[in-house]
Design an enzyme around this catalytic site. Sequence first.
Site, PDB file in Angstrom:
ATOM      1  N   CYS A  97      17.232   7.784 -19.008  1.00 48.12           N
ATOM      2  CA  CYS A  97      15.933   7.107 -19.047  1.00 48.12           C
ATOM      3  C   CYS A  97      15.576   6.477 -17.711  1.00 48.12           C
ATOM      4  O   CYS A  97      15.536   5.244 -17.584  1.00 48.12           O
ATOM      5  CB  CYS A  97      15.960   6.068 -20.150  1.00 48.12           C
ATOM      6  SG  CYS A  97      16.247   6.835 -21.741  1.00 48.12           S
ATOM      7  N   GLU A  98      15.365   7.288 -16.704  1.00 44.25           N
ATOM      8  CA  GLU A  98      14.946   6.813 -15.383  1.00 44.25           C
ATOM      9  C   GLU A  98      14.142   7.922 -14.725  1.00 44.25           C
ATOM     10  O   GLU A  98      14.534   9.094 -14.810  1.00 44.25           O
ATOM     11  CB  GLU A  98      16.171   6.550 -14.488  1.00 44.25           C
ATOM     12  CG  GLU A  98      17.049   5.434 -14.955  1.00 44.25           C
ATOM     13  CD  GLU A  98      17.701   4.691 -13.789  1.00 44.25           C
ATOM     14  OE1 GLU A  98      17.167   4.728 -12.659  1.00 44.25           O
ATOM     15  OE2 GLU A  98      18.744   4.076 -14.030  1.00 44.25           O
TER      16      GLU A  98
END
Length: 427
Positions: A345-346
């Site tokens: 999640c980046e």
Amino acid sequence: MNEDIRYCDGALQVEGVNLADIAARVGTPFYAYSAAAIQRRYKAFHDAFADLDALICFALKANGNQAVLTLLAQAGAGADVVSEGELRRALAAGIAPEKIVFSGVGKSAEEVAFALEKGILCLNVESLSELHMISEIATRMGVTARLSVRINPDVDPKTHVKLTTGKSGTKFGIAWDEALDFFATAAQLPNVSLTGIDTHIGSQITNLPAFDAAFGRLVELVQTLRAAGHVVDHMDLGGGLGVAYGDGVDEAALLAEYAEIVHRHFAGLGCRMLLEPGRFITANAGVFVTKVLHMKPTAQKHYVVVDGAMNDLIRPTMYDALHEVLPVIPSDGAPVLSDIVGPVCEPGDFLAKDRALACGQGDLLALMGAGAYGAVLSGTYNARPLVAEVMVHGADWDVVRPRQSIEALIAQDTVPAWLNGGEDGSL
Ligand code: LLP
């Protein structure tokens, strides 16, 4: 593409093994190394300096897997280590202490004592503070520490800023015009023998005039030091030689040019030569294989979402590295310009950008040139277990690091006893 990792009968193979067969057995993602490629590359590097009194000390930071190290130990390699952990890895692989150098800007007292106890070839010193510390520890232990001092030649290697170490303004080494004072100080200290200089100007260097400039400064320095009465009998050139990342770099030509520069500067200097290649030996002997989870077309971009991520291979996001992406089984579909991204999640979680690729859900993709600074730099962010590593040897292959289990990952943490009483509702 190289002779050990190439397409054969419509499938990407490492030596005689289909990557798809490995994936079917160990799952994805995984790293695969070719033993023959590592041996071939070590031999090419070794042979380029065979007429010099040279020792090739593989930089463990590029790939510290015990199988890789054992292979290199058996080929005759020494090691360049930067921590007690790496030193123990090298020794465990059977690399003799007298072939090991210890580099790094921040060695602890415990690490120095361990290295001296093992009797390694040389500690590469980076500061006056460290020099005094080593002298004290060696005196206490009743041994003499063999040292070289790392020189920062203030040369721009014209590589990525995070791979640049030979310029002033970085934390590495001591300025070359301070070397004379450094030798003079060492000469006054007990239980140290400073008779060498070392350097490492950066990594993934394809601009070879940078080596030329740096080495020229070192030779000048040797002459100055000798004129002042100091003994300089070994010279450690560090690593840094670049490799091809699917960009047309001719590695054989690069090695030949590098060897010519080394010979021109050092052949007549009467020094034992140490070289610390990492990337050149293993980068193109390894691949990272990942599976396509989803195809995600959006208005702006086409995303190929794969099960490998930045925690497994951080080079693209950390160094803007471009790894060639190849389908393990090429299809005849039309290529689509895609970003290959992972599940983390980046926004920085990507493996490649803007690649023309024909693939679909469930397909396997190989990121080439992943045998150096791949697995060693991986982590468990997002509670993603460390991936498997395998080594191929002809038509055989072995798991050389099993995939970490999620249970083992969780079991690394401990919960303090006072938290173990269960919920007491006090919040
Ligand atoms: N010697 C010393 C003292 C080093 O610091 C290094 C690498 C080497 C030798 C080996 O350099 P090589 O031949 O591999 O270029 N994580 C980065 C690379 C960092 C290199 C650090 N030092 C990457 O993924 O590109």
